[in-house]
Design an enzyme around this catalytic site. Sequence first.
Site, PDB file in Angstrom:
ATOM      1  N   ASP A 123       0.834  -1.227  -0.005  1.00  0.00           N
ATOM      2  CA  ASP A 123       0.177  -0.017   0.059  1.00  0.00           C
ATOM      3  C   ASP A 123       1.064   1.215   0.187  1.00  0.00           C
ATOM      4  O   ASP A 123       1.724   1.427   0.747  1.00  0.00           O
ATOM      5  CB  ASP A 123      -0.813  -0.021   1.132  1.00  0.00           C
ATOM      6  CG  ASP A 123      -1.981   1.151   1.445  1.00  0.00           C
ATOM      7  OD1 ASP A 123      -3.048   0.680   1.041  1.00  0.00           O
ATOM      8  OD2 ASP A 123      -1.552   2.298   1.131  1.00  0.00           O
ATOM      9  N   ASP A 166      -3.944   2.429  -5.158  1.00  0.00           N
ATOM     10  CA  ASP A 166      -2.635   2.255  -4.645  1.00  0.00           C
ATOM     11  C   ASP A 166      -2.233   0.901  -3.728  1.00  0.00           C
ATOM     12  O   ASP A 166      -1.357   0.954  -2.878  1.00  0.00           O
ATOM     13  CB  ASP A 166      -2.307   3.494  -3.599  1.00  0.00           C
ATOM     14  CG  ASP A 166      -2.881   3.359  -2.173  1.00  0.00           C
ATOM     15  OD1 ASP A 166      -3.751   2.636  -2.015  1.00  0.00           O
ATOM     16  OD2 ASP A 166      -2.109   4.064  -1.314  1.00  0.00           O
ATOM     17  N   GLU A 167      -3.064   0.011  -3.854  1.00  0.00           N
ATOM     18  CA  GLU A 167      -2.591  -1.322  -3.173  1.00  0.00           C
ATOM     19  C   GLU A 167      -2.889  -2.492  -3.915  1.00  0.00           C
ATOM     20  O   GLU A 167      -3.608  -2.500  -4.857  1.00  0.00           O
ATOM     21  CB  GLU A 167      -3.451  -1.348  -1.776  1.00  0.00           C
ATOM     22  CG  GLU A 167      -5.030  -1.354  -2.097  1.00  0.00           C
ATOM     23  CD  GLU A 167      -5.439  -1.478  -0.584  1.00  0.00           C
ATOM     24  OE1 GLU A 167      -5.148  -2.235   0.164  1.00  0.00           O
ATOM     25  OE2 GLU A 167      -6.529  -0.686  -0.423  1.00  0.00           O
TER      26      GLU A 167
HETATM   27  N1  DCP Z   1      -8.742   8.320  -0.949  1.00  0.00           N
HETATM   28  C1  DCP Z   1      -9.764   9.043  -1.061  1.00  0.00           C
HETATM   29  N2  DCP Z   1     -10.825   9.169   0.044  1.00  0.00           N
HETATM   30  C2  DCP Z   1     -10.555   8.326   1.125  1.00  0.00           C
HETATM   31  C3  DCP Z   1      -9.382   7.475   1.235  1.00  0.00           C
HETATM   32  C4  DCP Z   1      -8.377   7.443   0.103  1.00  0.00           C
HETATM   33  O1  DCP Z   1      -9.759   9.861  -1.977  1.00  0.00           O
HETATM   34  N3  DCP Z   1     -11.460   8.589   1.845  1.00  0.00           N
HETATM   35  C5  DCP Z   1      -7.656   8.529  -1.877  1.00  0.00           C
HETATM   36  C6  DCP Z   1      -6.437   9.385  -1.471  1.00  0.00           C
HETATM   37  C7  DCP Z   1      -5.204   8.514  -1.303  1.00  0.00           C
HETATM   38  C8  DCP Z   1      -5.453   7.006  -1.934  1.00  0.00           C
HETATM   39  O2  DCP Z   1      -7.003   7.162  -1.973  1.00  0.00           O
HETATM   40  O3  DCP Z   1      -4.014   8.804  -1.524  1.00  0.00           O
HETATM   41  C9  DCP Z   1      -5.309   5.756  -1.282  1.00  0.00           C
HETATM   42  O4  DCP Z   1      -6.041   5.509  -0.059  1.00  0.00           O
HETATM   43  P1  DCP Z   1      -5.170   4.992   1.282  1.00  0.00           P
HETATM   44  O5  DCP Z   1      -6.397   4.801   2.035  1.00  0.00           O
HETATM   45  O6  DCP Z   1      -4.087   4.224   0.992  1.00  0.00           O
HETATM   46  O7  DCP Z   1      -4.588   6.331   1.926  1.00  0.00           O
HETATM   47  P2  DCP Z   1      -3.146   7.023   1.538  1.00  0.00           P
HETATM   48  O8  DCP Z   1      -2.244   6.198   0.643  1.00  0.00           O
HETATM   49  O9  DCP Z   1      -3.322   8.523   1.229  1.00  0.00           O
HETATM   50  O10 DCP Z   1      -2.540   6.963   2.935  1.00  0.00           O
HETATM   51  P3  DCP Z   1      -1.656   5.756   3.697  1.00  0.00           P
HETATM   52  O11 DCP Z   1      -0.255   5.985   4.000  1.00  0.00           O
HETATM   53  O12 DCP Z   1      -2.251   5.678   5.171  1.00  0.00           O
HETATM   54  O13 DCP Z   1      -2.089   4.557   2.876  1.00  0.00           O
HETATM   55 MG    MG Z   2      -2.080   4.092   0.812  1.00  0.00          MG
END
Ligand code: DCP
Ligand code: MG
Length: 364
Positions: A18, A116-117
């Site tokens: 992720d 992203d995962e």
């Molecule tokens: N995303 C979004 N709205 C949300 C959750 C996520 O638009 N409620 C989008 C933005 C994030 C991407 O999806 O960058 C990936 O989600 P993740 O849950 O993996 O969150 P991040 O990658 O941003 O942070 P982390 O480091 O916690 O994985």
């Molecule tokens: Mg993420």
Amino acid sequence: MEPDLACVTSPRIILHLDMDSFYASVEMRERPELRGKPVVIGADPKQGKGRGVVATCSYEARAFGIRSAMSISQAFVLCPHAVFLSPDFPRYVKVSADIMAILKAPGLPFEQVSIDEAFLDVSSLGTFSAATDLAVQIRDTILTNLGLTCSIGIAPTKVAAKIASDVHKPDGLTVVEPENLVSFLAPMPVRKIPGIGKKSESELFGMGIRTIRELAACDIQELITRFGRSAIALQEIATGIDRSEVKERDGVKSVSRETTFDEDTDDDHLIAATMDALANEVSRNLSDESLHFRTITVKVRYQGFVTRTKALTLPHYTGDPATVRRYARSLLRDVFNGRKIRLLGIRLSSFDTCEARQMTLGGE
Ligand code: DCP
Ligand code: MG
């Protein structure tokens, strides 16, 4: 002592990756002056009067308590000096494809689960040590080629690998060997189990169950009364048993777009025109990806956050924008109760290619 159930799990080795603060990290990569700063990606905060939500934020912004899905106005209150940026979805989709290409390169079973995962079934490498070497190599390649960090979990099951990837974020690598599986899961809050959302969590809290350990030990009959048929699988997961496989799929699973009105509205014309615009945008995206869909879902959030969705699955696949607009309007009529609307959304899914990359275009 935890019950020794690890012995009944299959000797699989699953890797889950992720990306760290994905959208924010891409922006910080493009603009080095943002590094080390609180960066928030989402709606325009309009000096605290903005509507809509945070898509994600840098870890520096998280130190101020900002989180994904929080209202942008609350984020502004928590950290007014943060750098607020609107999302650049086409760029994130492209970077996502580059990441997935790196993951697919070893030719192992691969399943992308969101932008992203992804999971890899690395069982064929034979040992956790070999799997760890591959994880380090993937992490280095992503950093060197793309300038981004990720977090990786390796475990005997998909659920545990996903939980593990989150344990040492950002830039973390967490390996759960079979003999540690049960003790790894036991102290975790039940919410860590994928699929346990707010509702199931409070249902479990009502039963006095807060940790995975408590879920593993609870009365199965009571769990079945509350959760129906999924109760058995749920309790199995809590004891380290998870037979779900890495499904070979990639690509787009759904394309969605949503928008928050500047002011809540019950203006029929504005609502219809907005729905048409959203329908056109998702259709355009569909044609960029050469996809045809069968299921269309409309989402309406009313003043006060009550949210209604309605879906329709067509008998045939289509990619026609006029069809999208027509069904979107018709579904909207079904869910519109005349009250003021805060947000409108549309999602197209069930594509004619077996693909799974989830793409949400546009936060609130
Ligand atoms: N995303 C979004 N709205 C949300 C959750 C996520 O638009 N409620 C989008 C933005 C994030 C991407 O999806 O960058 C990936 O989600 P993740 O849950 O993996 O969150 P991040 O990658 O941003 O942070 P982390 O480091 O916690 O994985
Ligand atoms: Mg993420």
